[in-house]
Design a protein around this motif. Structure first.
Motif, PDB file in Angstrom:
ATOM      1  N   LEU A  21       5.870  10.202  -4.535  1.00 16.39           N
ATOM      2  CA  LEU A  21       5.461  11.016  -5.685  1.00 16.39           C
ATOM      3  C   LEU A  21       3.990  11.407  -5.586  1.00 16.39           C
ATOM      4  O   LEU A  21       3.601  12.526  -5.918  1.00 16.39           O
ATOM      5  CB  LEU A  21       5.716  10.263  -6.985  1.00 16.39           C
ATOM      6  CG  LEU A  21       7.181   9.912  -7.266  1.00 16.39           C
ATOM      7  CD1 LEU A  21       7.294   9.116  -8.560  1.00 16.39           C
ATOM      8  CD2 LEU A  21       8.020  11.167  -7.336  1.00 16.39           C
ATOM      9  N   ILE A  22       3.169  10.482  -5.107  1.00 15.36           N
ATOM     10  CA  ILE A  22       1.743  10.754  -4.960  1.00 15.36           C
ATOM     11  C   ILE A  22       1.529  11.889  -3.947  1.00 15.36           C
ATOM     12  O   ILE A  22       0.733  12.802  -4.172  1.00 15.36           O
ATOM     13  CB  ILE A  22       0.994   9.481  -4.505  1.00 15.36           C
ATOM     14  CG1 ILE A  22       0.984   8.450  -5.637  1.00 15.36           C
ATOM     15  CG2 ILE A  22      -0.425   9.804  -4.062  1.00 15.36           C
ATOM     16  CD1 ILE A  22       0.473   7.070  -5.213  1.00 15.36           C
ATOM     17  N   LYS A  74       0.295  -4.924  -4.072  1.00 17.31           N
ATOM     18  CA  LYS A  74       1.609  -4.394  -3.734  1.00 17.31           C
ATOM     19  C   LYS A  74       1.568  -3.686  -2.383  1.00 17.31           C
ATOM     20  O   LYS A  74       2.527  -3.752  -1.608  1.00 17.31           O
ATOM     21  CB  LYS A  74       2.069  -3.415  -4.817  1.00 17.31           C
ATOM     22  CG  LYS A  74       2.412  -4.112  -6.120  1.00 17.31           C
ATOM     23  CD  LYS A  74       3.024  -3.119  -7.111  1.00 17.31           C
ATOM     24  CE  LYS A  74       3.575  -3.866  -8.320  1.00 17.31           C
ATOM     25  NZ  LYS A  74       4.230  -2.928  -9.260  1.00 17.31           N
ATOM     26  N   THR A 114       9.772   9.232   2.763  1.00 14.95           N
ATOM     27  CA  THR A 114       8.329   9.085   2.554  1.00 14.95           C
ATOM     28  C   THR A 114       7.570   9.157   3.871  1.00 14.95           C
ATOM     29  O   THR A 114       6.490   9.754   3.932  1.00 14.95           O
ATOM     30  CB  THR A 114       8.020   7.775   1.816  1.00 14.95           C
ATOM     31  OG1 THR A 114       8.763   7.743   0.601  1.00 14.95           O
ATOM     32  CG2 THR A 114       6.531   7.665   1.503  1.00 14.95           C
ATOM     33  N   GLU A 156       8.401   4.558  -2.830  1.00 15.47           N
ATOM     34  CA  GLU A 156       8.846   5.622  -3.735  1.00 15.47           C
ATOM     35  C   GLU A 156       7.662   6.199  -4.504  1.00 15.47           C
ATOM     36  O   GLU A 156       7.553   7.415  -4.691  1.00 15.47           O
ATOM     37  CB  GLU A 156       9.903   5.076  -4.703  1.00 15.47           C
ATOM     38  CG  GLU A 156      11.262   4.886  -4.045  1.00 15.47           C
ATOM     39  CD  GLU A 156      12.280   4.242  -4.998  1.00 15.47           C
ATOM     40  OE1 GLU A 156      13.473   4.301  -4.675  1.00 15.47           O
ATOM     41  OE2 GLU A 156      11.868   3.677  -6.031  1.00 15.47           O
ATOM     42  N   GLN A 157       6.782   5.316  -4.932  1.00 11.88           N
ATOM     43  CA  GLN A 157       5.588   5.772  -5.659  1.00 11.88           C
ATOM     44  C   GLN A 157       4.727   6.657  -4.753  1.00 11.88           C
ATOM     45  O   GLN A 157       4.197   7.687  -5.187  1.00 11.88           O
ATOM     46  CB  GLN A 157       4.790   4.568  -6.146  1.00 11.88           C
ATOM     47  CG  GLN A 157       3.583   4.943  -6.993  1.00 11.88           C
ATOM     48  CD  GLN A 157       2.704   3.743  -7.292  1.00 11.88           C
ATOM     49  OE1 GLN A 157       3.051   2.613  -6.971  1.00 11.88           O
ATOM     50  NE2 GLN A 157       1.554   4.006  -7.899  1.00 11.88           N
ATOM     51  N   GLU A 186       9.505   0.102  -4.240  1.00 10.60           N
ATOM     52  CA  GLU A 186       8.808   0.801  -5.328  1.00 10.60           C
ATOM     53  C   GLU A 186       7.501   1.421  -4.843  1.00 10.60           C
ATOM     54  O   GLU A 186       7.125   2.520  -5.272  1.00 10.60           O
ATOM     55  CB  GLU A 186       8.589  -0.162  -6.492  1.00 10.60           C
ATOM     56  CG  GLU A 186       9.912  -0.423  -7.220  1.00 10.60           C
ATOM     57  CD  GLU A 186       9.841  -1.599  -8.198  1.00 10.60           C
ATOM     58  OE1 GLU A 186      10.851  -1.844  -8.880  1.00 10.60           O
ATOM     59  OE2 GLU A 186       8.790  -2.271  -8.253  1.00 10.60           O
ATOM     60  N   VAL A 187       6.806   0.710  -3.954  1.00  9.16           N
ATOM     61  CA  VAL A 187       5.553   1.254  -3.416  1.00  9.16           C
ATOM     62  C   VAL A 187       5.816   2.535  -2.629  1.00  9.16           C
ATOM     63  O   VAL A 187       5.124   3.541  -2.787  1.00  9.16           O
ATOM     64  CB  VAL A 187       4.853   0.210  -2.505  1.00  9.16           C
ATOM     65  CG1 VAL A 187       3.783   0.870  -1.640  1.00  9.16           C
ATOM     66  CG2 VAL A 187       4.248  -0.903  -3.352  1.00  9.16           C
ATOM     67  N   ARG A 213      -4.226   4.798  -5.099  1.00  6.19           N
ATOM     68  CA  ARG A 213      -3.503   4.838  -6.372  1.00  6.19           C
ATOM     69  C   ARG A 213      -2.380   3.814  -6.437  1.00  6.19           C
ATOM     70  O   ARG A 213      -1.621   3.779  -7.389  1.00  6.19           O
ATOM     71  CB  ARG A 213      -2.965   6.253  -6.596  1.00  6.19           C
ATOM     72  CG  ARG A 213      -4.141   7.217  -6.858  1.00  6.19           C
ATOM     73  CD  ARG A 213      -3.817   8.633  -6.569  1.00  6.19           C
ATOM     74  NE  ARG A 213      -2.917   9.202  -7.574  1.00  6.19           N
ATOM     75  CZ  ARG A 213      -2.497  10.449  -7.541  1.00  6.19           C
ATOM     76  NH1 ARG A 213      -2.891  11.241  -6.575  1.00  6.19           N
ATOM     77  NH2 ARG A 213      -1.678  10.895  -8.463  1.00  6.19           N
ATOM     78  N   ILE A 214      -2.311   2.992  -5.402  1.00  5.84           N
ATOM     79  CA  ILE A 214      -1.308   1.937  -5.391  1.00  5.84           C
ATOM     80  C   ILE A 214      -2.007   0.595  -5.536  1.00  5.84           C
ATOM     81  O   ILE A 214      -3.067   0.361  -4.967  1.00  5.84           O
ATOM     82  CB  ILE A 214      -0.501   2.001  -4.078  1.00  5.84           C
ATOM     83  CG1 ILE A 214       0.298   3.317  -4.048  1.00  5.84           C
ATOM     84  CG2 ILE A 214       0.447   0.817  -3.967  1.00  5.84           C
ATOM     85  CD1 ILE A 214       1.096   3.515  -2.798  1.00  5.84           C
TER      86      ILE A 214
END
Lengths: 142, 142
Positions: free
Chosen positions: B137-138, A124, A14, B133-134, B130-131, A119-120
């Motif tokens: 995708l974004i 979090k 990422t 990984e999300q 999770e953040v 979008r998060i």
DNA sequence: ACTTAATAGTTAGACACCTAACAATAAGGT
DNA sequence: ACCTTATTGTTAGGTGTCTAACTATTAAGT
């Protein structure tokens, strides 16, 4: 795959994807994320920081900072200013062009972050930020 | 500095610090994190993946995978196997030496992660994972 | 059967780092 | 005052990526 492995893999991939996306975004302005972070760090320091101080602020090796400053100098965004009191030290001063590009890209980066991070879930994102910052300190201690 | 800015800066710096620390750890085994991730991805795939598939698994450009496979081939950890049915395609097979080093470094990486990530609250680590990984995708959707 | 489009892999040039070693200079110790 | 240690910045060689352009091959369309 447990969360440990998922985390380290996600961190690696990422970070690269983020920086690649931001680099594409900044391409038209002749800038990259790493270059902009360097100008930002120098612009925020009063007086102008030394090369070693800049390297430390950005957690890179001093040798790595040499080439980065070479590139930014060539682009006209910063200049090396010898210290009047210590012949080893060179201060990194941001030029007027550098200040202008700093502000310009600060806006672009803010837009990019808004487009992506909005979008998060904010709570979090806060936790994730603190975890990553904490990890950086842990690694530094290791 | 708000959380947006802190997050992107932390992501950049921590990913680099993590990988530098792990690279130092793996140095004695003649391996780096990126190289090991490549071997790991190839080792887990049956049949042996093509170069393009590997690049996709690791979210790097195909051109970047060429040099990585060159290095791993030189080290004797993988080999390129031409496809019998498609002359464009080359499969990346892990050699016995590659398999051995993969298992060896899997242990080292597990120890390293335990030493570092165990100091972070498990629930927060889960959220952070999770953040990130999300976010990946974004970025891919952007 | 032929043409066009897409795919796989490669090459070249560049950026962003790392480690190791070195020279010049300053700080500290005797 | 002199010697030793530490600091600053640089150079060299290497890794790991990116973008852009290219060649060879396969797939799709007519």
């Amino acid at each position: 795959m447990n969360y440990d492995e998922r985390f380290s893999k996600a961190l690696h991939m990422t970070a690269r994807q983020w920086r690649a996306a931001l680099d594409r975004r900044l391409r038209d302005l002749g800038m990259s994320e790493a270059a902009w972070m360097t100008i930002a760090a120098a612009a925020k320091s009063t007086p102008a920081p030394s090369q070693s101080e800049l390297a430390q602020m950005l957690a890179v090796e001093p040798a790595s900072m040499v080439a980065m400053i070479d590139r930014l100098t060539r682009l006209g965004f910063v200049e090396r200013v010898p210290s009047p009191s210590d012949r080893r030290v060179k201060h990194v001063a941001v030029t007027a062009a550098g200040q202008a590009v700093y502000e310009r890209i600060h806006q672009e980066a803010t837009v990019f972050r808004a487009e992506t991070l909005s979008r998060i879930d904010p709570q979090k994102l806060t936790i994730a930020t603190e975890v990553i910052e904490q990890l950086q300190l842990i690694i530094a201690d290791a």
